[in-house]
Design a protein around this motif. Structure first.
Motif, PDB file in Angstrom:
ATOM      1  N   TRP A 135      11.380   9.040   3.064  1.00 25.86           N
ATOM      2  CA  TRP A 135      12.603   8.880   3.844  1.00 25.86           C
ATOM      3  C   TRP A 135      13.055  10.192   4.467  1.00 25.86           C
ATOM      4  N   LYS A 136      12.666  11.296   3.871  1.00 25.17           N
ATOM      5  CA  LYS A 136      12.938  12.592   4.485  1.00 25.17           C
ATOM      6  C   LYS A 136      12.167  12.716   5.799  1.00 25.17           C
ATOM      7  N   ILE A 137      10.916  12.261   5.784  1.00 19.64           N
ATOM      8  CA  ILE A 137      10.086  12.306   6.993  1.00 19.64           C
ATOM      9  C   ILE A 137      10.656  11.374   8.063  1.00 19.64           C
ATOM     10  N   VAL A 138      11.005  10.151   7.662  1.00 23.04           N
ATOM     11  CA  VAL A 138      11.523   9.173   8.617  1.00 23.04           C
ATOM     12  C   VAL A 138      12.834   9.646   9.247  1.00 23.04           C
ATOM     13  N   SER A 139      13.668  10.294   8.456  1.00 20.98           N
ATOM     14  CA  SER A 139      14.986  10.708   8.941  1.00 20.98           C
ATOM     15  C   SER A 139      14.967  12.009   9.717  1.00 20.98           C
ATOM     16  N   SER A 220       1.607   5.194   4.472  1.00 19.63           N
ATOM     17  CA  SER A 220       1.301   4.135   5.437  1.00 19.63           C
ATOM     18  C   SER A 220       2.363   3.035   5.293  1.00 19.63           C
ATOM     19  N   THR A 221       2.832   2.534   6.423  1.00 24.19           N
ATOM     20  CA  THR A 221       4.088   1.793   6.491  1.00 24.19           C
ATOM     21  C   THR A 221       3.928   0.379   7.012  1.00 24.19           C
ATOM     22  N   PHE A 222       4.719  -0.549   6.460  1.00 25.46           N
ATOM     23  CA  PHE A 222       4.952  -1.827   7.123  1.00 25.46           C
ATOM     24  C   PHE A 222       6.447  -1.904   7.413  1.00 25.46           C
ATOM     25  N   CYS A 223       6.779  -2.020   8.706  1.00 24.84           N
ATOM     26  CA  CYS A 223       8.163  -1.897   9.168  1.00 24.84           C
ATOM     27  C   CYS A 223       8.946  -3.191   8.941  1.00 24.84           C
ATOM     28  N   MET A 260      21.080  -3.584  12.862  1.00 23.19           N
ATOM     29  CA  MET A 260      19.990  -2.935  13.585  1.00 23.19           C
ATOM     30  C   MET A 260      20.327  -2.789  15.059  1.00 23.19           C
ATOM     31  N   LYS A 261      20.928  -3.822  15.649  1.00 27.64           N
ATOM     32  CA  LYS A 261      21.291  -3.774  17.065  1.00 27.64           C
ATOM     33  C   LYS A 261      22.411  -2.778  17.326  1.00 27.64           C
ATOM     34  N   GLU A 262      23.356  -2.695  16.399  1.00 26.26           N
ATOM     35  CA  GLU A 262      24.442  -1.730  16.548  1.00 26.26           C
ATOM     36  C   GLU A 262      23.937  -0.299  16.410  1.00 26.26           C
ATOM     37  N   VAL A 279       7.687  -2.236  14.473  1.00 27.34           N
ATOM     38  CA  VAL A 279       7.664  -0.814  14.810  1.00 27.34           C
ATOM     39  C   VAL A 279       8.969  -0.114  14.427  1.00 27.34           C
ATOM     40  N   THR A 280       9.878  -0.820  13.753  1.00 33.11           N
ATOM     41  CA  THR A 280      11.212  -0.282  13.511  1.00 33.11           C
ATOM     42  C   THR A 280      11.497  -0.160  12.019  1.00 33.11           C
ATOM     43  N   ILE A 281      11.850   1.044  11.601  1.00 32.15           N
ATOM     44  CA  ILE A 281      12.170   1.293  10.195  1.00 32.15           C
ATOM     45  C   ILE A 281      13.544   1.958  10.133  1.00 32.15           C
ATOM     46  N   LEU A 282      14.361   1.542   9.183  1.00 35.70           N
ATOM     47  CA  LEU A 282      15.701   2.097   9.012  1.00 35.70           C
ATOM     48  C   LEU A 282      15.964   2.246   7.523  1.00 35.70           C
ATOM     49  N   ASN A 283      16.562   3.371   7.156  1.00 31.23           N
ATOM     50  CA  ASN A 283      16.808   3.664   5.749  1.00 31.23           C
ATOM     51  C   ASN A 283      17.684   2.594   5.110  1.00 31.23           C
TER      52      ASN A 283
END
Length: 485
Positions: A135-139, A220-223, A260-262, A279-283
């Motif tokens: 999550w450090k990498i993603v953020s 490796s990620t699944f969004c 997610m939209k907001e 393709v979208t990941i959010l903490n």
């Protein structure tokens, strides 16, 4: 076995980009000249960022996702990110890597990467440390970490991790081995069990009805996504390091989508079905602050994870592992499946299969249905008949008076989709003499073209109300036995 690899590099909070981001000029902590495009305040502020692409300026605190520190690398505003997203080839998402691996080669690469990244043997790295780093990498807006994923490997081409009937040849007398081939928890069997609706679909829908395999490595990620047609899914970890999952109940799906939209409204305005692109990941912390329930688990080797209809899920792999997954739909999914098709119509998403065609096949072969399943099928049939009755009257009132019987299932899939909402057509449709190949569903027939009603033609697979009654009679009789018992 050769593995098809997908890779990604991180370049924007919440999104995975398919190519490595460049770092030519740094983002600016500016003290003069520029005003914030959001609030209009001027050079007196010292926290203005300048877009690398268009030179627009924004305060860090005025961004959709506020920043607390000035990024060290390249920074782009949301509009420029959207421009990248709309590029036809390699905007956001995953791309095939250039190198192919054997399973052993991929494992050696994955272990070497993780050991070097954490500077310790892979088996000594705690799962919570990997999670914190992920999550450090993603953020981090300027972090670039490349991970590769052997995803969506077709079991038809490469074989399954579970034994199949093909492997039974020569072992017919081995009762122990045969029990594994025929076991209901074998993912090759689950979608086609007696109580599964998918057994009425003749096509081998790879990844949906036929299992896919996944070979993962650290990060490796699944969004965030939910399953096609809001079906159930089941994932089994054959061996290797854990897979970390985050899940959101189906009842909270709409609230999740709104958050997610907001968070990134411009992206969703540009691409309404963004959450279906994986393709979208959010903490999860951001979601929980918005009162979205998020559940977490680490799936270890030998464990199953089941997701329920419309439940969003995401996650990542802790290290080198091997998993297999498939979708399944018991009878209680029937009404959910229809609701999903209606939702797909609203966002113009193409269906994987026709829900009405599936219902039609169930009705034609309903002798094997249990009374409970028959009752659920009957209830869905009533909804379909109600829809047809109301909308066919609207056609008549508008002035369409010509009709033609058509077997839609004999047409190519892309030739029997509504041109307005992309719904796959089966029970009925409308065309016009100005272009007979264009079809519209009964919701959108007036939007098909500007021609008068008299030029339009009603096409039907099931015509009179008597035909609907015949379909209903048999399944109703089976459902009635549940009350008789």
């Amino acid at each position: 076995m050769m593995i098809r690899i997908l890779m990604y590099t991180k370049c924007k909070i919440g999104h995975l980009k398919s190519r490595k981001s460049t770092r030519s000029k740094p983002a600016v902590n500016y003290t003069e000249k520029y005003c914030c495009q959001k609030c209009g305040r001027d050079k007196s502020e010292k926290t203005i960022l300048i877009c690398h692409e268009c030179d627009s300026s924004f305060h860090m605190q005025c961004l959709i996702i506020p920043l607390t520190t000035v990024p060290k690398g390249t920074w782009r505003c949301d509009k420029c990110v959207i421009n990248e997203l709309n590029k036809p080839s390699d905007a956001f998402g995953f791309e095939p890597a250039q190198r192919q691996y054997t399973l052993q080669q991929f494992g050696e690469m994955a272990d070497k990467f993780k050991s070097k990244y954490f500077n310790m043997p892979v088996h000594l790295v705690p799962t919570d440390k990997v999670e914190q780093e992920y999550w450090k990498i993603v953020s981090s807006i300027d972090s670039t970490v490349k991970a590769e994923y052997g995803a969506d490997i077709h079991t038809v081409d490469h074989g399954s991790g579970f034994p199949t009937g093909l492997a039974l040849s020569g072992n017919e007398d081995n009762t122990f081995y045969k029990s594994y081939v025929e076991d209901h928890w074998n993912l090759n069997n689950l979608p086609i069990l007696k109580d599964s609706v998918f057994r009425f679909i003749n096509a081998d829908l790879s990844g949906l009805k036929v299992p896919w395999m996944y070979v993962g490595m650290c990060f490796s990620t699944f969004c965030w996504h939910n399953e096609d047609h809001w079906s159930y899914s089941i994932n089994y970890s054959h061996w290797g390091e854990p897979k970390t999952w985050y899940g959101i109940p189906g009842a909270s799906a709409e609230a999740f989508e709104e958050v997610m939209k907001e968070t990134a409204p411009e992206l969703f305005h540009s691409q309404p079905d963004l959450l279906h692109q994986l393709v979208t990941i959010l903490n999860p912390n951001i979601l929980m602050k918005a009162n979205i329930p998020v559940y977490r688990t680490d799936q270890n080797a030998g464990e199953f994870v089941v997701t329920f209809p419309r439940a969003y899920h995401a996650g990542f792999n802790q290290g080198f592992n091997f998993a297999e997954s498939v979708n399944f739909v018991p009878a209680d999914w029937i009404s959910i499946g229809r609701e999903c098709v209606n939702y797909y119509s609203s966002i113009k998403r193409v269906c994987v299969f026709s829900h009405d065609e599936l219902l039609f096949k169930i009705l034609k072969s309903c002798d094997g249905l249990t009374p409970k399943a028959a009752a659920l099928v009957y209830a869905d049939l009533k909804e379909m008949v109600k829809f047809e009755r109301v909308h066919r009257k609207a056609l008549s009132d508008w002035g369409i008076n010509q009709a033609l019987f058509v077997k839609f299932e004999h047409q190519e899939e892309d030739l029997r989709q509504c041109k307005i909402c992309n719904t796959t057509l089966f029970i009925s449709a409308v065309s016009c003499k100005c272009d007979q190949k264009r079809l519209a569903c009964l919701r959108h027939f007036k939007q098909l073209c500007d021609c008068p009603a008299q030029m339009h033609l009603f096409k039907y697979r099931i015509g009179s109300n008597d035909e609907f009654k015949l379909l209903r009679r048999k399944v109703k009789a089976i459902a009635q036995t549940a009350h008789d018992d």
